[in-house]
Write an enzyme that holds these catalytic residues in place. Structure first.
Site, short mmCIF file in Angstrom:
data_model
loop_
_atom_site.label_atom_id
_atom_site.label_comp_id
_atom_site.label_asym_id
_atom_site.label_seq_id
_atom_site.Cartn_x
_atom_site.Cartn_y
_atom_site.Cartn_z
N GLU A 336 14.62 -28.42 21.21
CA GLU A 336 14.96 -27.07 21.97
C GLU A 336 14.82 -27.10 23.35
O GLU A 336 13.78 -26.94 23.78
CB GLU A 336 14.10 -25.98 21.26
CG GLU A 336 14.63 -24.51 21.42
CD GLU A 336 14.21 -23.92 22.74
OE1 GLU A 336 14.92 -23.88 23.68
OE2 GLU A 336 13.09 -23.20 22.57
N CYS A 370 12.99 -18.72 26.88
CA CYS A 370 14.31 -19.84 26.81
C CYS A 370 15.38 -18.88 26.26
O CYS A 370 16.54 -19.44 26.61
CB CYS A 370 13.78 -20.90 25.88
SG CYS A 370 13.47 -20.02 24.34
#
Length: 630
Positions: A336, A370
């Site tokens: 990720e 994020c």
């Protein structure tokens, strides 16, 4: 039926009379049935009590860190960094020759938290070995036992949520609201999902069979992998640590967590809570390990043949290095990485209705998120109005810390906390100046020198109103409190702008017509989209989380993420082993007697099983039978 109910009611009102005949000569309730009912009720109560005893959360002891008190004061480091101990000997503990250390500090105040000994390769190998040993026993635990661990941790977190929020704030500089939303609620959601649904997705799963295997029973078993690792970022030290650990141990694995060097102090405490919980429930606390090392030593973890899966949360640059190192043992990796999440605002959207959501999407956690909104793509007809709305709100935002009281002893309201460090301030200011030179309107746009917290790392909440999509700032992940407004002329252009970066993690689409929003969402190249909302796909832990392109691959969260921490093993058995099992027809048995008969048999079998029409299938059956008889 009515008479029976009458008798039951009468029994509870007149239990003695009910056991004998009444004045009309009618028989009372048979004592045998009454006794049986009470015995059944007693058995049920015992079973329920046993269930509660096996499932109820267990309290456990823990250390309350004094550093989490807002009134706590400590040595203030000048220009703090991870190696401040090399410049200021007051920060250095009794040193071990040849060893490296890491300075932990509060980025909102500069207060010294710890100077920790960095783990070396030998110590990391020892962690892996201890985890491996503990996992041999843990993999045999039942889902009930694993749920009890998760449930105990969930109760503890709910009961101690403010303390946990303050610990996260102390180590990262975030606000209490940022911690409550990004650390506490998300982690509780993760634990609730594991408790309610985790077993369902890890139990052996039956799969369908075709006609040729109609007598077989096919199942997929999700076996633990062994020791897995998670290398996680610093922006949410509680959630980023607990989330992979909770999923890993629920799947039957041991977990070695490599935390960011920036949050060693809080990570050490958060992991100690899980260890204390395991120990209180009679499990080996060595099942969970915390690795605090410099990046140069991380390969001892990544390249270990005993590590069976790697979850990495961090930058694209480091993620690529992790993926390459993992090829030594073909270790599967979930990445990720960065994001440049767009929010497409369709024409005629009510800006006033959604401005609060966009503000939270941009400035939550000082933009260090994020799946934060990095780009607001708005129609040219509403561009100026949106910029004005942002400016009106941003002018009122207050930077500061919630971990330091005023002279009067109270906490001042804070909207935007500190950033983790100042190591990106120069590049951020450069990108903003470059956009301004290209014609962009700027509000804010630089580091903020706090009048009270001169050693804290603050960046002004910023608005960048671009005239086009060509500036470099549109292509780089900012990870900062910066709202980037980009105009478009047509919906097709908006989609092109949204898809026009190397990143593809999350996105949002806003508009008055949900059908149009959905149509646009389907055209976006990313892993997740919220329609008329922001990042809600992460609050639901039943959904897979991850991206594509340079934002990584693989998923964590949801059934996909949980099963990704297992080995899906297929086991096929016979439904009726005493009646029907696989046998090799003589026409196919070694040594082959006749090639032509063997081919006739297999072609007939294929036609019988897979031909389109019934007539063709019957023709195949006839050829098959003829081949067997010859």
């Amino acid at each position: 039926m009515s008479l029976t109910l009458d008798k039951v009611v009468y029994f509870f009102l007149h239990p003695i009379k009910s056991l004998s005949s009444d004045s009309n000569g009618e028989e009372g309730i048979d004592p045998f049935y009454v006794l049986s009912a009470f015995i059944a009720l007693g058995i049920w109560l015992v079973i329920e009590r046993e269930k509660r005893a096996r499932n109820s959360p267990v309290p456990f002891s823990f250390r309350n860190p004094v550093e989490a008190d807002p009134k706590w004061q400590a040595y203030k480091i000048k220009d703090p960094c991870l190696e401040s101990h090399l410049e200021d000997q007051a920060l250095m503990p009794p040193a071990l020759p040849g060893r490296r250390y890491i300075t932990g500090y509060d980025p909102s105040t500069g207060f010294h938290l710890t100077t920790a000994l960095a783990d070396n390769e030998e110590e990391i190998a020892g962690m892996i070995n201890r985890a491996e040993q503990a996992q041999r026993t843990w993999r045999k635990t039942t889902f009930t036992q694993r749920r009890r661990v998760i449930r105990s941790l969930k109760k503890w977190l709910v009961d101690n949520q403010e303390l946990c929020a303050r610990v996260a704030c102390r180590d990262t500089g975030k606000t209490l609201i940022d911690a409550a939303l990004g650390e506490i609620i998300t982690t509780c959601s993760k634990m609730e999902w594991l408790i309610e649904h985790g077993e369902r997705y890890l139990r052996p799963e039956s799969r369908s069979n075709n006609l040729i295997l109609c007598y077989k029973d096919s199942k997929v078993h999700y076996d633990p992998l062994g020791v897995v690792t998670a290398i996680v970022s610093w922006n949410y030290p509680l959630h980023n640590a607990w989330s992979p650990i909770l999923a890993g141990i629920f799947a039957g694995n041991a977990v070695v967590l490599k935390c960011s060097e920036n949050v060693i102090w809080s990570s050490t405490w958060f992991i100690s809570i899980i260890k204390n919980c395991l120990e209180a429930l009679g499990h080996d606390p060595e099942l969970v390990q915390l690795c605090c090392c410099w990046p140069e030593q991380a390969n001892a973890l990544i390249k270990s043949p005993k590590i069976k899966h790697i979850t990495f949360i961090g930058s694209e640059t480091v993620g690529r290095k992790v993926a390459i190192a993992a090829t030594d043992n073909l270790t599967p990796v979930t990445l990720e990485l960065g994001g440049k999440d767009p929010a497409i605002i369709l024409p005629d959207t009510e800006l006033d209705r959604w401005i609060s959501l966009w503000m939270r999407g941009v400035y939550q956690n000082a933009g260090q998120n994020c799946i934060g909104i990095e780009r607001l793509i708005v129609h040219t007809s509403q561009f100026d109005d949106l910029y004005d709305l942002f400016q009106e709100r941003v002018e009122k935002l207050r930077c500061g810390t919630v971990m330091s009281t005023s002279d009067q002893g109270y906490l001042s309201p804070v909207d935007v906390g500190a950033m983790i460090s100042n190591n990106r301030f120069d590049s951020l200011e450069y990108l903003i100046r470059e956009a301004e030179d290209d014609g962009a309107k700027i509000h804010g746009g630089g580091r903020y020198e706090h009048v009270y917290y001169d050693q804290g790392y603050y960046f002004k909440p910023t608005i960048v109103g671009l005239t086009n999509n060509s500036a470099s700032i549109t292509q780089h992940e900012l990870f900062a409190p910066i709202a980037l407004l980009i105009p478009y002329e047509s919906v097709e252009e908006a989609v092109e702008i949204a898809n026009g970066t190397r990143y593809a993690l999350g996105a949002s689409v806003f508009g008055p017509d949900q059908d149009l929003c959905l149509k646009v969402a389907k055209q976006l190249e990313c892993g997740m989209v919220s329609v008329n909302d922001f990042a809600v796909f992460y609050v639901s832990q039943d959904l897979p989380f991850g991206g594509t392109k340079a934002s990584g691959y693989g998923r964590f969260g949801g059934p996909e993420g949980l099963r990704g921490l297992t080995n899906p093993k297929v086991i096929v058995t016979d439904k009726w082993p005493t009646i029907l099992q696989t046998s090799i027809p003589k026409v196919l048995d070694y040594p082959i007697r006749s090639l032509s008969l063997s081919l006739e048999f297999t072609t007939g079998l294929t036609r019988f099983l897979y031909a389109e029409t019934l007539r063709e299938r019957l023709t195949g059956l006839v050829r098959l039978v003829q081949a067997v008889r010859k």
